[in-house]
Design a protein around this motif. Structure first.
Motif, PDB file in Angstrom:
ATOM      1  N   LEU A  39       2.637   2.650   3.165  1.00 44.14           N
ATOM      2  CA  LEU A  39       1.715   2.657   4.302  1.00 44.14           C
ATOM      3  C   LEU A  39       1.621   1.281   4.951  1.00 44.14           C
ATOM      4  O   LEU A  39       1.225   1.161   6.109  1.00 44.14           O
ATOM      5  N   GLY A  40       1.991   0.259   4.205  1.00 47.68           N
ATOM      6  CA  GLY A  40       1.933  -1.106   4.712  1.00 47.68           C
ATOM      7  C   GLY A  40       2.170  -2.078   3.571  1.00 47.68           C
ATOM      8  O   GLY A  40       2.029  -1.722   2.398  1.00 47.68           O
ATOM      9  N   VAL A  44      -6.857  -6.788  -0.472  1.00 44.25           N
ATOM     10  CA  VAL A  44      -7.072  -5.424   0.022  1.00 44.25           C
ATOM     11  C   VAL A  44      -8.338  -5.340   0.862  1.00 44.25           C
ATOM     12  O   VAL A  44      -8.331  -4.818   1.985  1.00 44.25           O
ATOM     13  N   THR A  45      -9.442  -5.835   0.326  1.00 45.87           N
ATOM     14  CA  THR A  45     -10.718  -5.683   1.029  1.00 45.87           C
ATOM     15  C   THR A  45     -10.752  -6.477   2.336  1.00 45.87           C
ATOM     16  O   THR A  45     -11.296  -5.991   3.338  1.00 45.87           O
ATOM     17  N   ALA A  87      -2.578   3.418  -3.309  1.00 45.66           N
ATOM     18  CA  ALA A  87      -2.712   2.322  -4.264  1.00 45.66           C
ATOM     19  C   ALA A  87      -2.001   1.082  -3.734  1.00 45.66           C
ATOM     20  O   ALA A  87      -1.086   1.176  -2.911  1.00 45.66           O
ATOM     21  N   PHE A  88      -2.451  -0.063  -4.210  1.00 45.90           N
ATOM     22  CA  PHE A  88      -1.870  -1.353  -3.841  1.00 45.90           C
ATOM     23  C   PHE A  88      -1.103  -1.846  -5.059  1.00 45.90           C
ATOM     24  O   PHE A  88      -1.697  -2.300  -6.039  1.00 45.90           O
ATOM     25  N   LEU A  89       0.235  -1.734  -5.032  1.00 43.40           N
ATOM     26  CA  LEU A  89       1.057  -1.965  -6.212  1.00 43.40           C
ATOM     27  C   LEU A  89       2.102  -3.040  -5.986  1.00 43.40           C
ATOM     28  O   LEU A  89       2.593  -3.227  -4.874  1.00 43.40           O
ATOM     29  N   PHE A  96       0.869  -1.176   0.000  1.00 40.17           N
ATOM     30  CA  PHE A  96       0.000   0.000   0.000  1.00 40.17           C
ATOM     31  C   PHE A  96       0.910   1.231   0.000  1.00 40.17           C
ATOM     32  O   PHE A  96       1.742   1.397   0.902  1.00 40.17           O
ATOM     33  N   VAL A  97       0.758   2.081  -1.003  1.00 38.74           N
ATOM     34  CA  VAL A  97       1.612   3.267  -1.092  1.00 38.74           C
ATOM     35  C   VAL A  97       0.774   4.514  -1.319  1.00 38.74           C
ATOM     36  O   VAL A  97      -0.358   4.453  -1.808  1.00 38.74           O
TER      37      VAL A  97
END
Length: 262
Positions: A133-134, A77-78, A114-116, A45-46
């Motif tokens: 972020l994680g 993610v969810t 975003a999740f990259l 997560f960025v």
């Protein structure tokens, strides 16, 4: 796509089929078998470096870039946000898109986070400065209270093909094990192969080899099956998949025989 090709007999084996779609199709009665876990989810997560976001707890009401509904990334993610931060899909805006479009969204402020993929984050020239972020793996372990990591891709075959050509499935599994080990053992040769076969530039090919051990696996040990069953239960509880995954989905015999033959 890969699993549908298996079901249509367009291919005999799928190397990196998304695990969430494979689980869902097996619930619907699709005659498929998982013979290997092949990819580990290595996304993070960025947010843009100047973003006021400090942690995933700050994502309520924000626009989060991720893969589309039905993908492994979307499910991770969810479920992570729901279990670890009590954030339901209605608490944020999911923005689906490709890795490039999500990077552009971070750059232009059309998405807040975003999740990259790890390889995207280290091979994007001129990309936005970002802060983490994680990570998906860390958040997954926090959620499951385990040392496991979410499995992103699996190798799967049609049940009829496995019944008619068991020796071919064993050879396929052995080949995938050897190829995966080769990637870790000889990064220079692996990078050269990636440049030639996939037309990657030298920087991206080198990035894949640096991350090889973190991304690629070739195993179907009891812990792998336990992880996938855990993923199925978590995805089911969050609504990402519907129904119970049959145990017949996990075909361990080819892997066990491949290991015994080495």
């Amino acid at each position: 796509g890969p699993i549908k090709a298996v079901l249509m007999h367009s291919v005999d084996a799928a190397f990196a089929a998304p695990v969430s779609g494979t689980l869902s199709l097996s619930i619907d009665g699709a005659p498929i078998e998982i013979v290997l876990a092949t990819l580990i989810a290595q996304e993070s997560f960025v947010a843009a470096a100047g973003s006021p976001l400090r942690s995933l707890a700050d994502l309520k009401g924000k626009r989060i870039g991720m893969s589309s509904i039905g993908s492994v990334s979307y499910a991770v993610v969810t479920t992570v946000l729901a279990h670890n931060y009590n954030l339901r899909p209605s608490d944020y805006i999911a923005v689906s898109g490709s890795e490039d479009s999500l990077l552009a969204g971070l750059r232009h402020g059309t998405v807040d986070a975003a999740f990259l993929r790890a390889v995207t984050l280290i091979t994007t020239p001129g990309g936005p400065e970002m802060k983490t972020l994680g990570t998906g793996v860390t958040e997954w372990r926090k959620m499951t209270q385990s040392s496991g990591a979410p499995i992103f891709g699996v190798a799967a075959v049609h049940r009829a093909f496995a019944h008619e050509h068991p020796e071919a499935v064993v050879k396929f599994v052995r080949a995938m094990i050897e190829a995966t080990r080769f990637g870790s053992r000889d990064p220079a040769a692996t990078a050269a192969t990636l440049r030639q076969a996939l037309h990657l530039d030298a920087e991206k090919a080198a990035a894949y080899t640096r991350l090889w051990r973190d991304i690629y696996v070739a195993s179907l040990a009891p812990d792998d099956i336990l992880t996938m069953k855990e993923m199925a239960a978590i995805f089911h509880s969050s609504g990402a998949i519907q129904g119970k995954v049959p145990d017949s989905l996990y075909a361990t015999a080819p892997y066990q025989e491949a290991i015994a033959q080495r």
